[in-house]
Motif scaffolding. Structure first.
Motif, PDB file in Angstrom:
ATOM      1  N   ASN A 179      64.416  42.997  61.087  1.00 54.48           N
ATOM      2  CA  ASN A 179      64.488  42.184  59.874  1.00 54.48           C
ATOM      3  C   ASN A 179      63.635  42.772  58.771  1.00 54.48           C
ATOM      4  N   VAL A 180      63.940  42.354  57.549  1.00 53.01           N
ATOM      5  CA  VAL A 180      63.174  42.753  56.378  1.00 53.01           C
ATOM      6  C   VAL A 180      62.916  41.505  55.535  1.00 53.01           C
ATOM      7  N   THR A 185      62.022  35.920  51.645  1.00 58.49           N
ATOM      8  CA  THR A 185      63.356  35.634  52.170  1.00 58.49           C
ATOM      9  C   THR A 185      63.700  36.671  53.233  1.00 58.49           C
ATOM     10  N   LEU A 186      64.085  36.216  54.425  1.00 63.85           N
ATOM     11  CA  LEU A 186      64.381  37.111  55.539  1.00 63.85           C
ATOM     12  C   LEU A 186      65.830  37.580  55.517  1.00 63.85           C
ATOM     13  N   HIS A 187      66.025  38.870  55.847  1.00 62.51           N
ATOM     14  CA  HIS A 187      67.360  39.445  55.979  1.00 62.51           C
ATOM     15  C   HIS A 187      67.382  40.329  57.222  1.00 62.51           C
ATOM     16  N   GLU A 188      68.554  40.459  57.814  1.00 60.26           N
ATOM     17  CA  GLU A 188      68.726  41.487  58.834  1.00 60.26           C
ATOM     18  C   GLU A 188      68.721  42.847  58.140  1.00 60.26           C
ATOM     19  N   ILE A 189      68.131  43.852  58.792  1.00 60.24           N
ATOM     20  CA  ILE A 189      68.094  45.180  58.190  1.00 60.24           C
ATOM     21  C   ILE A 189      69.524  45.704  58.064  1.00 60.24           C
ATOM     22  N   PRO A 190      69.968  46.053  56.850  1.00 61.13           N
ATOM     23  CA  PRO A 190      71.345  46.530  56.664  1.00 61.13           C
ATOM     24  C   PRO A 190      71.572  47.892  57.321  1.00 61.13           C
ATOM     25  N   THR A 191      72.840  48.234  57.486  1.00 58.65           N
ATOM     26  CA  THR A 191      73.209  49.545  58.055  1.00 58.65           C
ATOM     27  C   THR A 191      73.195  50.633  56.996  1.00 58.65           C
TER      28      THR A 191
END
Length: 288
Positions: A179-180, A185-191
């Protein structure tokens, strides 16, 4: 009695906070500024500030060779003030902790954590913060404010102990490998290759961040204002986009021509009828 406090006993206690009254120096019953204890009815500020006098139990005394313990004068060579009580000074190193005198070794190894708990400074650590404390082994441990943690498994982030490979996003603990956190605000680490723009993540291969407004626009454009960008056919005038024309330039948020229109303090004016007096705060005046 020829030595009195500048206020009566009760007044000193009640008004000390506003009158800067020193009543018992050992208890710090005073504020910074003008001292309160007086000798023979005269102000004693100078004596207290220069360190020649001591105020104890509302009475002024010579400071040399004396200290104050809960309103009682004592000789620090013979007595120790611990827990607001006087004790005979031990002949060996000692520590006052929790109101009790503890004998120490030579060289000294004992400490008092939080003013209450004894600990061995060679083998233990004391973690103190804001009136709270804890004692722990020194082995692979460190302090995070008033808490101890294992440096091989944890680390300290903003007064919180979290695991290695973890971080905080606001008050939420998250795994940094998956995560980042962008502006709490939390997000999944993008590809894709990414960066944060305000609370969002964006693809750096196709977008750019207008940091002033924390918005994203295509990389083919330039940031202009809050909601849009400009391309090669547009001009940005103080956050407002206009079609680009060779004879036009920006004046504030407007476009003006360079032939008959001037710009004075970001305001356009007709150069054939008015002039800009820059020496007078850029005021536009009519020509005579």
């Amino acid at each position: 009695m020829n030595k009195i406090c500048c206020l009566h006993f009760l007044q000193c206690l009640l008004l000390g906070a506003t009158q800067d009254c020193v009543f018992n120096e050992d208890k710090k019953e005073h504020n910074f500024g003008r001292a309160c204890c007086r000798s023979d009815g005269l102000p004693s500020d100078k004596d207290l500030i220069t360190g020649t006098k001591i105020c104890c139990n509302g009475t002024l005394h010579d400071r040399e060779g004396q200290k104050c313990c809960n309103g009682k004068l004592y000789d620090p060579e013979e007595k120790v003030c611990c827990g607001s009580e006087l004790h005979t000074r031990p002949p060996t190193p000692h520590v006052c902790c929790g109101g009790v005198i503890h004998l120490d070794s030579t060289p000294p190894t004992l400490g008092c954590c939080g003013g209450m708990e004894m600990y061995n400074r060679t083998t233990q650590i004391c973690c103190e913060y804001n009136g709270s404390f804890s004692v722990a082994s020194k082995n692979n441990r460190d302090c995070c404010y008033d808490k101890d943690y294992d440096i091989n498994k944890e680390h300290c982030v903003s007064n919180r102990v979290v695991g290695l490979g973890e971080d905080l996003c606001g008050d939420t603990v998250f795994n940094t490998s998956s995560n980042v956190c962008c502006n709490v605000t939390l997000h999944e680490i993008p590809t894709y290759p990414w960066k944060c723009c305000g609370e969002n993540v964006y693809d750096v291969n196709s977008l750019q961040c207008c940091k002033a407004f924390k918005t994203t626009i295509p990389i083919s454009q330039n940031c202009c204002g809050k909601d849009f960008g400009t391309n090669s056919t547009e001009i940005c005038c103080n956050g407002v986009a206009h079609p680009k024309e060779p004879s036009l330039t920006c004046c504030g948020t407007e476009r003006v021509d360079n032939v008959t229109t001037g710009c004075c303090a970001a305001k356009p004016y007709n150069t054939t009828t008015h002039q800009c007096c820059s020496e007078y705060m850029n005021i536009i005046i009519k020509l005579c």
